[in-house]
Design a protein around this motif. Structure first.
Motif, PDB file in Angstrom:
ATOM      1  N   GLU A 131     -23.594  -1.531  -0.273  1.00  0.00           N
ATOM      2  CA  GLU A 131     -22.907  -0.380  -0.175  1.00  0.00           C
ATOM      3  C   GLU A 131     -23.940   0.578   0.659  1.00  0.00           C
ATOM      4  OE1 GLU A 131     -21.228   3.017  -3.063  1.00  0.00           O
ATOM      5  OE2 GLU A 131     -21.976   1.214  -3.917  1.00  0.00           O
ATOM      6  N   GLU A 161      -7.288  -1.759  -0.847  1.00  0.00           N
ATOM      7  CA  GLU A 161      -8.082  -2.294  -1.829  1.00  0.00           C
ATOM      8  C   GLU A 161      -8.322  -1.581  -3.073  1.00  0.00           C
ATOM      9  OE1 GLU A 161      -8.973  -5.495  -1.722  1.00  0.00           O
ATOM     10  OE2 GLU A 161      -8.298  -5.724   0.407  1.00  0.00           O
ATOM     11  N   GLU A 162      -8.407  -0.236  -2.781  1.00  0.00           N
ATOM     12  CA  GLU A 162      -8.487   0.536  -4.266  1.00  0.00           C
ATOM     13  C   GLU A 162      -7.108   0.596  -5.083  1.00  0.00           C
ATOM     14  OE1 GLU A 162      -9.305   5.271  -5.091  1.00  0.00           O
ATOM     15  OE2 GLU A 162      -9.282   4.780  -3.027  1.00  0.00           O
ATOM     16  N   GLU A 168       0.803  -1.107   0.088  1.00  0.00           N
ATOM     17  CA  GLU A 168      -0.220  -0.068  -0.030  1.00  0.00           C
ATOM     18  C   GLU A 168       0.845   1.134  -0.231  1.00  0.00           C
ATOM     19  OE1 GLU A 168      -2.987   2.422   2.988  1.00  0.00           O
ATOM     20  OE2 GLU A 168      -2.668   0.221   3.178  1.00  0.00           O
ATOM     21  N   ALA A 193      -7.137  -2.772  -6.821  1.00  0.00           N
ATOM     22  CA  ALA A 193      -8.012  -2.702  -8.040  1.00  0.00           C
ATOM     23  C   ALA A 193      -7.543  -1.948  -9.397  1.00  0.00           C
ATOM     24  CB  ALA A 193      -9.295  -2.380  -7.692  1.00  0.00           C
ATOM     25  N   LYS A 194      -6.689  -0.789  -8.828  1.00  0.00           N
ATOM     26  CA  LYS A 194      -5.862  -0.116  -9.830  1.00  0.00           C
ATOM     27  C   LYS A 194      -5.066  -1.029 -10.480  1.00  0.00           C
ATOM     28  CE  LYS A 194      -3.651   4.421 -10.671  1.00  0.00           C
ATOM     29  NZ  LYS A 194      -4.531   4.905 -11.513  1.00  0.00           N
ATOM     30  N   PRO A 200      -9.750  -0.110   2.967  1.00  0.00           N
ATOM     31  CA  PRO A 200     -10.369   0.665   1.699  1.00  0.00           C
ATOM     32  C   PRO A 200      -9.013   1.048   0.726  1.00  0.00           C
ATOM     33  CG  PRO A 200     -11.408   1.465   3.668  1.00  0.00           C
ATOM     34  CD  PRO A 200      -9.976   0.689   4.106  1.00  0.00           C
ATOM     35  N   ILE A 201      -8.314   1.777   1.337  1.00  0.00           N
ATOM     36  CA  ILE A 201      -7.159   2.328   0.574  1.00  0.00           C
ATOM     37  C   ILE A 201      -6.197   1.512  -0.502  1.00  0.00           C
ATOM     38  CG2 ILE A 201      -5.111   3.865   0.344  1.00  0.00           C
ATOM     39  CD1 ILE A 201      -6.087   5.216   2.886  1.00  0.00           C
TER      40      ILE A 201
END
Length: 620
Positions: free
Chosen positions: A427, A491-492, A381, A495-496, A488-489
């Motif tokens: 969500e 995981e984002e 991360e 995904a990128k 969350p960070i």
């Protein structure tokens, strides 16, 4: 004709036929003496131009061209002036770079190369610096100008279109330090020994306290003011003990009564005992452990021979016992198998070397790459967030998979119910629905720090009730309800990274990673046998690998030029052969005299083909 009967005995013998009624006589063989080309190594010989003996695309010519491109002012600025004349820095650079390209890494080997190797003699202009001069230049002078030199060489490669700095393939390898592999110092052992010393110091202070109330009060006060006994506190206590011993010594000298003197000697002995332990044991050991802790820094070990080297697990483990060796972690960026940039690290893992490496690259005059490609060892991360940068100033694109990227593509992972990624997420309610249909709701936020000090933010989800759930054994090992720690960070960022790696164009770029950096390490460690540094210390190791990297780049340039030259020569030769065939066809105006006449009426064009084929076969 002879009337001799042919029998099985004389069947295989050679038969001769008479000519003009006489039998043919076999000529006698001549005895020929062997001939040789003239050879006399005692003959006086003179080479007017030693450069003519060096091939056109030899690596020595590349070294000469690249070094000569450096402005003299850039090299001369590091010399104070005055004193005895020094060897020219360009000459010293040339012979060192050329020696490293020829797998000669020791200073004595370079000295020998300059005396015996023709390209080295040409580069040195027949000058012969000794090994001490070479060592001083490599370890001293080059430490100052290495970074400037490397940047100048890379900019020249960009100018000549060998590299573009668009795609930056990053990878790391561990190279053994020039240190004894048994001269290790471990941080855990140091902390353990230091703790034992402090326990003995407390026992000694307690002993002093029992001797007399005054000194005991002083020692007690010192310990209360600073629970962690320092060298200054012990030094102060030792000085007071010395004063007490001196007073007792004076009293013993002035005392005439033998019995009293004996009692005072016994008392002085009690005070000398703790003083000796503090002076000869505690103070030296505390100073030693303090020095070791300063050397450690954020490392867990170092070598006594080379204090900058860290013990790491090497791939060259012939005993297959997981032996740790002192070494350095070398990080390099490559393109077209050229080394674009490098850094030397004391950390064994690649993950924590990514940001320092890119930060140092950004501080140079070299252009920043558009895309950085690396393996999953860099997929954290912290590294992803650094690569993305700010919205206003994005740093660069990245093709770096995360640790579980390959595992997530398997069927087993996609069917495993314990993975929260396989659950349904609502969500609106910010909750997961587990495979048993129960809600896993958001509970709290939690911040954690990783070993590098980077703080990560997690969202903690907890199942409403896991009691009597038939899937609990497959879902979690926790005694209570199942919890999900969701970042969350990260995981984002994952995904990128996944989206970029699944793009066909970018996937083709990522596929080149194995033939980029890995091939460079193979050439350096395998073909040129550079598996161990010759110099000691982080700064000198940085210089030495810089020489290795430059020598590698020069060999690549020489190889490319040689390949292009061979292609041009083949093209010229092929065009010349076609011209010869055409001239031969013009020569045979009356094809009835040629062996190809029968082809004229059928297919005249085939004459050219047959003739060219014969020429090709005649060349072998």
């Amino acid at each position: 004709m002879s009337n001799q009967m042919i029998t099985p005995e004389n069947y295989n013998t050679q038969m001769t036929l008479p000519l003009d009624g006489k039998e043919e006589k076999t000529p006698a063989k001549r005895n020929l003496a062997p001939t040789f080309k003239p050879y006399d190594n005692r003959q006086v010989q003179m080479i007017y131009d030693i450069e003519s003996l060096i091939p056109e695309h030899h690596v020595a010519r590349v070294v000469d061209e690249m070094v000569e491109a450096i402005p003299d002012e850039q090299l001369f600025s590091h010399y104070k002036g005055g004193g005895r004349s020094s060897y020219h820095p360009k000459m010293m650079l040339k012979i060192i770079l050329y020696a490293y390209s020829q797998k000669v890494y020791s200073c004595r080997g370079i000295e020998k190369l300059v005396k015996e190797n023709i390209p080295a003699m040409w580069l040195s202009a027949m000058q012969q610096p000794d090994f001490r001069t070479i060592n001083e230049f490599r370890g001293g002078r080059m430490k100052i100008l290495m970074d400037e030199l490397f940047e100048a060489m890379i900019l020249k490669l960009i100018e000549e279109n060998y590299i573009t700095m668009e795609n930056y393939f990053l990878d790391g390898t561990k190279i053994e330090a020039n240190a004894n592999k048994y001269s290790f110092v471990w941080k855990k052992s140091t902390l353990k020994f230091e703790a034992k010393v402090r326990e003995k110091i407390q026992e000694t202070l307690q002993y002093i306290q029992e001797l007399t109330q005054l000194e005991a009060g002083t020692a007690q006060k010192e310990a209360k003011e600073d629970p962690e006994i320092t060298e200054q506190n012990l030094e102060a206590i030792a000085q007071k003990l010395e004063e007490k011993v001196e007073i007792l010594t004076e009293e013993i000298e002035q005392e005439s009564d033998t019995k009293v003197r004996k009692e005072k000697r016994t008392e002085r002995k009690k005070w000398k005992k703790p003083l000796k332990r503090i002076r000869e044991n505690f103070l030296p050991r505390l100073a030693k452990y303090k020095e070791q802790n300063e050397i450690f820094g954020d490392r867990n070990s170092y070598s006594k021979t080379d204090k900058d080297a860290t013990f790491m697990r090497m791939k060259e483990d012939h005993m297959k016992n997981g032996q740790l060796k002192p070494g350095y972690n070398v990080q390099i960026g490559t393109e077209n198998q050229f080394i674009l940039f490098y850094t030397i690290h004391q950390r064994p893992t690649d993950t924590r070397c990514f940001i320092p490496h890119m930060e140092k690259l950004a501080s140079t005059s070299l252009p920043m790459p558009q895309t950085v490609i690396a393996d999953a060892g860099y997929g954290s991360e912290e590294n992803y967030v650094y690569a993305v940068g700010d919205e206003k100033e994005p740093r660069f694109e990245f093709l770096i998979p995360y640790g579980s990227y390959v595992k997530e593509q398997t069927r087993t992972y996609k069917k495993d119910i314990k993975n929260a990624k396989n659950w349904t997420y609502c969500e609106e309610d910010d909750c997961f629905i587990c495979p048993n249909g129960r809600r896993v709701t958001f509970k709290k936020y939690q911040n954690k720090k990783n070993p590098s000090g980077y703080e990560q933010s997690f969202k903690i989800y907890e199942c409403e009730d896991c009691t009597d759930c038939p899937l609990k054994a497959k879902c979690t090992k926790a005694k209570g309800n199942r919890q999900v720690h969701w970042n969350p960070i990260f995981e984002e960022m994952k995904a990128k990274a996944k989206t970029a790696l699944e793009c066909e164009e970018k996937a083709a770029i990522y596929a080149r990673r194995k033939v980029e950096a890995e091939s460079v390490f193979g050439h350096i460690k395998g073909n040129r046998s550079f598996r161990r540094f010759s110099l000691r210390g982080l700064d000198k190791v940085h210089v030495e690998f810089g020489i290795v990297a430059l020598a590698h780049n020069f060999l690549k340039v020489a190889g490319i030029r040689q390949l292009l030259s061979d292609k041009n020569r083949k093209n010229i030769k092929a065009s010349g052969e076609k011209r010869i065939v055409f001239l031969h066809l013009l020569h045979f105006r009356d094809l009835s005299d040629s062996p190809f006449f029968y082809l004229k009426q059928k297919q005249e064009k085939s004459v050219f083909f047959v003739w060219s084929r014969l020429l090709y076969l005649s060349r072998g």
